[in-house]
Each structure stands twice: as structure tokens, then as C-alpha cells.
Motif scaffolding. Structure first.
Motif, PDB file in Angstrom:
ATOM      1  N   ALA A   7       0.838  -1.202   0.000  1.00 51.74           N
ATOM      2  CA  ALA A   7       0.000   0.000   0.000  1.00 51.74           C
ATOM      3  C   ALA A   7       0.875   1.255   0.000  1.00 51.74           C
ATOM      4  O   ALA A   7       0.590   2.220  -0.711  1.00 51.74           O
ATOM      5  N   GLY A   8       1.935   1.248   0.781  1.00 53.53           N
ATOM      6  CA  GLY A   8       2.850   2.393   0.812  1.00 53.53           C
ATOM      7  C   GLY A   8       3.534   2.598  -0.522  1.00 53.53           C
ATOM      8  O   GLY A   8       3.745   3.735  -0.968  1.00 53.53           O
ATOM      9  N   GLU A   9       3.879   1.510  -1.189  1.00 58.36           N
ATOM     10  CA  GLU A   9       4.506   1.598  -2.496  1.00 58.36           C
ATOM     11  C   GLU A   9       3.550   2.230  -3.500  1.00 58.36           C
ATOM     12  O   GLU A   9       3.935   3.099  -4.295  1.00 58.36           O
ATOM     13  N   ARG A  10       2.295   1.817  -3.459  1.00 57.81           N
ATOM     14  CA  ARG A  10       1.295   2.364  -4.391  1.00 57.81           C
ATOM     15  C   ARG A  10       1.058   3.853  -4.126  1.00 57.81           C
ATOM     16  O   ARG A  10       0.924   4.644  -5.057  1.00 57.81           O
ATOM     17  N   VAL A  11       1.009   4.240  -2.871  1.00 56.90           N
ATOM     18  CA  VAL A  11       0.808   5.651  -2.526  1.00 56.90           C
ATOM     19  C   VAL A  11       1.977   6.491  -3.038  1.00 56.90           C
ATOM     20  O   VAL A  11       1.785   7.581  -3.590  1.00 56.90           O
ATOM     21  N   SER A  12       3.196   5.979  -2.886  1.00 56.57           N
ATOM     22  CA  SER A  12       4.351   6.733  -3.356  1.00 56.57           C
ATOM     23  C   SER A  12       4.355   6.856  -4.877  1.00 56.57           C
ATOM     24  O   SER A  12       4.732   7.890  -5.425  1.00 56.57           O
ATOM     25  N   GLU A  13       3.920   5.813  -5.584  1.00 54.12           N
ATOM     26  CA  GLU A  13       3.814   5.880  -7.042  1.00 54.12           C
ATOM     27  C   GLU A  13       2.795   6.935  -7.460  1.00 54.12           C
ATOM     28  O   GLU A  13       3.021   7.698  -8.405  1.00 54.12           O
ATOM     29  N   GLN A  14       1.664   6.995  -6.774  1.00 57.10           N
ATOM     30  CA  GLN A  14       0.633   7.975  -7.103  1.00 57.10           C
ATOM     31  C   GLN A  14       1.126   9.395  -6.842  1.00 57.10           C
ATOM     32  O   GLN A  14       0.845  10.307  -7.622  1.00 57.10           O
ATOM     33  N   LYS A  15       1.857   9.597  -5.752  1.00 56.71           N
ATOM     34  CA  LYS A  15       2.409  10.921  -5.474  1.00 56.71           C
ATOM     35  C   LYS A  15       3.394  11.329  -6.555  1.00 56.71           C
ATOM     36  O   LYS A  15       3.417  12.491  -7.000  1.00 56.71           O
ATOM     37  N   CYS A  16       4.211  10.385  -6.989  1.00 56.92           N
ATOM     38  CA  CYS A  16       5.186  10.664  -8.041  1.00 56.92           C
ATOM     39  C   CYS A  16       4.471  11.022  -9.351  1.00 56.92           C
ATOM     40  O   CYS A  16       4.854  11.978 -10.026  1.00 56.92           O
ATOM     41  N   GLU A  17       3.448  10.252  -9.710  1.00 60.07           N
ATOM     42  CA  GLU A  17       2.691  10.529 -10.930  1.00 60.07           C
ATOM     43  C   GLU A  17       2.007  11.897 -10.851  1.00 60.07           C
ATOM     44  O   GLU A  17       1.958  12.635 -11.842  1.00 60.07           O
ATOM     45  N   THR A  18       1.491  12.237  -9.682  1.00 57.08           N
ATOM     46  CA  THR A  18       0.851  13.540  -9.501  1.00 57.08           C
ATOM     47  C   THR A  18       1.860  14.672  -9.669  1.00 57.08           C
ATOM     48  O   THR A  18       1.580  15.666 -10.333  1.00 57.08           O
TER      49      THR A  18
END
Length: 74
Positions: free
Chosen positions: A19-30
């Protein structure tokens, strides 16, 4: 019983990691999307300035500018 608790603990840790990995990916994409939008905005502003200068410059001015900047030798 302890084995089930140990397996459950590792399962929860694994889910938290994913879940933390997915959140960090979304922040990066944003962040990348925001930077792309900002760059596009800067490009549009630059084009507005260039188009304004081009629109307001007459043919005689363009010929004069080119004549001053370039010679036959160049």
C-alpha cells in the motif's frame, strides 16, 4: 496458534508495504503531471509573447532587422 499469528503479522506487514509503495507511485505521478502542466503553461506564455511580437512587427521591420544582423559574408 503462534504460527497463524506470525503468518498474519507478516501478511499485514506485506500489505502495508504494498500500500505504501502504491501511494508513493501515485504521489510521483501527480508531481510529474503538475510539472508537465506547468511546463505546458510556460510554453503557451512564451508562444503568446512571440506571436505578439511577430504580429506587431511589419515586413519592413523584419527586413531591417535581418539586414542589420546578417551580411552576405555570413
Amino acid at each position: 496458534m503462534k504460527l497463524y499469528l506470525l503468518i498474519g503479522f507478516f501478511f499485514v506487514v506485506l500489505l502495508a508495504y504494498l500500500a505504501g509503495e502504491r501511494v508513493s507511485e501515485q504521489k510521483c505521478e501527480t508531481k510529474i503531471a503538475e510539472l508537465n502542466a506547468q511546463n505546458q503553461s510556460n510554453i503557451v506564455k512564451t508562444l503568446e509573447v512571440v506571436n505578439e511580437k511577430t504580429f506587431n512587427t511589419g515586413v519592413r521591420d523584419i527586413r531591417r532587422i535581418l539586414h542589420e544582423q546578417y551580411t552576405i559574408a555570413e
